[in-house]
Every structure is written in structure tokens, then in C-alpha cells.
Write a protein that holds these residues in place. Sequence first.
Motif, PDB file in Angstrom:
ATOM      1  N   ARG A  65      -8.066  13.678  -1.815  1.00 54.01           N
ATOM      2  CA  ARG A  65      -8.468  12.267  -1.589  1.00 54.01           C
ATOM      3  C   ARG A  65      -8.506  12.073  -0.049  1.00 54.01           C
ATOM      4  O   ARG A  65      -9.299  11.885   0.622  1.00 54.01           O
ATOM      5  N   ARG A  66      -7.297  12.484   0.322  1.00 57.34           N
ATOM      6  CA  ARG A  66      -6.784  12.546   1.764  1.00 57.34           C
ATOM      7  C   ARG A  66      -7.865  13.473   2.854  1.00 57.34           C
ATOM      8  O   ARG A  66      -8.333  13.030   3.700  1.00 57.34           O
ATOM      9  N   PRO A  69      -3.911  13.177  -4.860  1.00 58.35           N
ATOM     10  CA  PRO A  69      -3.718  12.392  -3.836  1.00 58.35           C
ATOM     11  C   PRO A  69      -4.098  13.050  -2.354  1.00 58.35           C
ATOM     12  O   PRO A  69      -4.748  12.546  -1.440  1.00 58.35           O
ATOM     13  N   LYS A 115       1.466   9.337  -5.912  1.00 60.56           N
ATOM     14  CA  LYS A 115       1.805  10.681  -5.863  1.00 60.56           C
ATOM     15  C   LYS A 115       2.715  11.365  -6.856  1.00 60.56           C
ATOM     16  O   LYS A 115       2.705  12.191  -7.570  1.00 60.56           O
ATOM     17  N   LYS A 143       0.622   4.076  -2.865  1.00 64.53           N
ATOM     18  CA  LYS A 143       0.496   5.504  -2.536  1.00 64.53           C
ATOM     19  C   LYS A 143       1.636   6.508  -3.160  1.00 64.53           C
ATOM     20  O   LYS A 143       1.528   7.634  -3.695  1.00 64.53           O
ATOM     21  N   GLY A 183     -11.085  11.966   3.352  1.00 63.62           N
ATOM     22  CA  GLY A 183     -11.100  10.939   4.471  1.00 63.62           C
ATOM     23  C   GLY A 183     -10.655   9.577   3.441  1.00 63.62           C
ATOM     24  O   GLY A 183     -10.963   8.550   4.030  1.00 63.62           O
ATOM     25  N   GLN A 184     -10.347   9.779   2.200  1.00 62.98           N
ATOM     26  CA  GLN A 184     -10.055   8.456   1.607  1.00 62.98           C
ATOM     27  C   GLN A 184      -8.405   8.074   1.518  1.00 62.98           C
ATOM     28  O   GLN A 184      -7.759   8.678   0.746  1.00 62.98           O
ATOM     29  N   ARG A 185      -8.066   7.159   2.642  1.00 66.47           N
ATOM     30  CA  ARG A 185      -6.670   7.109   2.733  1.00 66.47           C
ATOM     31  C   ARG A 185      -5.965   5.988   1.784  1.00 66.47           C
ATOM     32  O   ARG A 185      -4.951   5.866   1.579  1.00 66.47           O
ATOM     33  N   GLU A 186      -6.901   5.142   1.389  1.00 68.19           N
ATOM     34  CA  GLU A 186      -6.514   3.911   0.461  1.00 68.19           C
ATOM     35  C   GLU A 186      -6.104   4.411  -0.850  1.00 68.19           C
ATOM     36  O   GLU A 186      -6.758   5.579  -1.374  1.00 68.19           O
ATOM     37  N   SER A 187      -5.094   3.856  -1.612  1.00 63.05           N
ATOM     38  CA  SER A 187      -5.050   4.303  -3.102  1.00 63.05           C
ATOM     39  C   SER A 187      -6.349   3.888  -3.960  1.00 63.05           C
ATOM     40  O   SER A 187      -6.960   3.190  -3.481  1.00 63.05           O
ATOM     41  N   GLN A 227       0.901  -1.201  -0.062  1.00 60.42           N
ATOM     42  CA  GLN A 227      -0.101  -0.088  -0.027  1.00 60.42           C
ATOM     43  C   GLN A 227       0.819   1.129   0.071  1.00 60.42           C
ATOM     44  O   GLN A 227       0.671   2.344  -0.706  1.00 60.42           O
ATOM     45  N   LYS A 228       1.864   1.126   0.711  1.00 61.41           N
ATOM     46  CA  LYS A 228       3.042   2.554   0.761  1.00 61.41           C
ATOM     47  C   LYS A 228       3.356   2.539  -0.576  1.00 61.41           C
ATOM     48  O   LYS A 228       3.537   3.875  -1.212  1.00 61.41           O
TER      49      LYS A 228
END
Length: 417
Positions: free
Chosen positions: A279-280, A276, A147, A143, A283-287, A139-140
Motif C-alpha cells: 500500500r505504501r 502494508p 503491520k 499502522k 502511495g497509500q500512507r494512511e491505514s 494513526q501510528k
Amino acid sequence: MKLSALQQYGIVTANYWAFTLTDGALRMLVVFHFHELGYSTLEIAFLFLFYEFFGVLTNLYGGWIGARYGLRLTLWVGTLLQILALLMLVPVAESWPKLLSVVYVMVAQAISGIAKDLNKMSAKSAIKTVVPETPDDAQKGEKQLFKWVAILTGSKNALKGVGFFLGGVLLTALSFNAAVAWMAAGLALAFLVTLVLPGEIGKMKAKPAFSSLFSKSKGINVLSAARFFLFGARDVWFVVALPVFLEASLGWGFWEIGGFLGLWVIGYGIVQGTAPGLRRLWGQRESPGASAVQFWSAVLTAIPALIAIALLREVDVTVAIVGGLAAFGVVFAMNSSIHSYMVLAYTDAESVSLNVGFYYMANAAGRLVGTLLSGAVFLIGGTPSSGMQACLWTSSLLVLLSWLTSLRLPAVRRSAA
């Protein structure tokens, strides 16, 4: 001297930025210059026919060439071909017969189309090869990839907007011929920076067969089809119809139209680059995944239709166009940014240029269809207002088809990042 991944990314991006400035400026120069000479919107659209058609072929074969011989070669060839295309336009004169002008400019635009898509495919594919992999935290890695893609795509479109403004200013301050000559000189300087890139960027260890041109991935195939309709929907009203409409209905000058469209593309690029972060904030933390593409496509479907209705009801034209463009730009930018990430998420670093080439082939095909429809539908409409409304309704239909296609997107394999 061995360059770090960040240095390679910086060089590729800098060259892409310089190329994008000339590409945006050239589009405005061609539209305005030939409209000023009395060419119809359909004739102007034909000037871009080879630009978009050869972009389709370039993305298909360019991805295979990049995988086989490395992305540095495709980046170099793309930049040099753009310089050649600009130099070809230097002798174009008003005294030339119309048929000769159209054919000659179409050939120069064909070379420019090949150049643009070689350069774009190289730059976007290179990201996948230089972003460090994180096998312990997929997941890292996703992201980080999202980015870097967002930064490159957003900055490119912001600079394309500057290029639109630059094209309008150059045509106002200089002649068409002097403008393209100066741009060729500037791009030649940018090319020199790329000479230090290593030759192995994007080169596959096993030489890909010619049959590997066509993607075997369902995700890439469905996303490519959605991309075809999405970019057709943008260009059907943005490429030819909108600049001519602003000049014919509102009486705007070339530099005003170039500045306005430039600001729109800059804003569009900023939204792409900050996708990106936006989206954060929501509240959307996932890709992002398939559902994100479907959501933004559904929202976008309504916007061109609402602008068309506003023009039909004779709402203030400036308010309808400016407000509608702003809304369309934000939603389209989010959709496009997620698309650009998804194509890389669906592929792997080994075959990235093949899959990205196939994907942007669909992108170029959508632009080709949209460009031709932009000139033809606007002309069929009769008056500037009716022509613009027809283009907007066509745009809404194409976005609807993009949304319907996106419903078949598979989930992203999180280990692919």
C-alpha cells in the motif's frame, strides 16, 4: 518470569504456525486419500461438513470463553483438540464400510474444526492485547496494528501452503495413518512452548454476559456479512473442486497438486504479510478503511468469471488455471488482509475476543457454505470442465454479494486503534 508483549506475540505466533502446518496438511491428506478410495466430490465435501459447522459454533462461543477466562485457555484447548483429532485418524482403514468411515472422519474433522477456530481466534485476538497503544498518535497505533496483523495472517497462510505440500508429500511417502501420527507428535511439542504464557491475556475485567455473544457494532456486523460471502467465494472452487479437477483433467499426482496449491497459498500469504508495504508503494500512507475493502472486492468479482470464460473458450487449461489463480490470490490476499485489520480497528482491546469470535463465526459459516457448494456444484456440472466452470461462476456471484454488503461499512473511528 514476566514475558514482554513481543515475547507473548512470538509464542502465540509460533504455536499458530505449527498448528497451521498440520491443518493444511490434514486437508490435503483427507481430500487425496478419500478421492483415491473412490469417494465422489460431494462425499468428500461432507467429510468437511462438521469441520466447518463446528467452526461456526466455536467462533461464536470461543470468543465469549476467551473474554471470560482468557485467551491462553482457548489456545491450549484448541491445540490439544487438534492433537486428539489427528490421533483419532490413525486407525482409519480402507477396509472400513463407507458409512462408518464417513461418520468417523466427520467426527474427527468436527474436533479439528473446533481446534482450528479456537486457535485462530486466540492468536488473532492476542495481537490487539499485546500491540502497545499510542493515545498521543492514533494513526501510528493503527499502522502498527495493521503491520502485526498482516505479518501473522500472511505467515499463517504461507505455512498453510507448506502444509498443503507436506500433505501431498506425506501421502506419497508414507501411509495416511503414519502421516497423521507424525503430525500429532510434532504439534504436541509446539504445545509445550505455550505453557509459559500468562493467564490474563484477553481476559475482560468485567465478566461478559452470555447475551454479549452477538456484536452490537454496525462495523463488525457488516464486515462479518461481507466476510461470509468472501470466503464462500474462495472455498466454492478451491476446497474440493480444484484439487479433483487438477487430478481428473490434467492427470497431476498428489504431490504435484499439493505442491501447486501449497505454492499458491504461500504466495497468497506473502502478499497478505506485505500488504502494508504494498500500500505504501502505491502511495497509500494512511491505514485502510471501508473504501479499500470495497475496491478490492469489486476487482475480485471479475476474476473467477474470467477464468470460467477462458475454460469455456478452451484456452489452455494450465494457463487459465495458473494465471487465474495467481490473479485471484493477489487480489483476495489484499482484501483478506485489510479485512483482518478492520475487524480489530472496529473493536477495542477489552472486548476484542468477543468481536473477533463473532467475525470469524461468519468466516467459518462462509467456508461451510463454500465447501458444500464446491462438492455439489462440481458434481452437478457433470464433466470436470463444466463442474469447474459452474463453481467459478458461483464464486463470482458470491464476491459480488460481498462487495454489495461492503458498501454499508461505516468509517473506522480513528481513536479506536
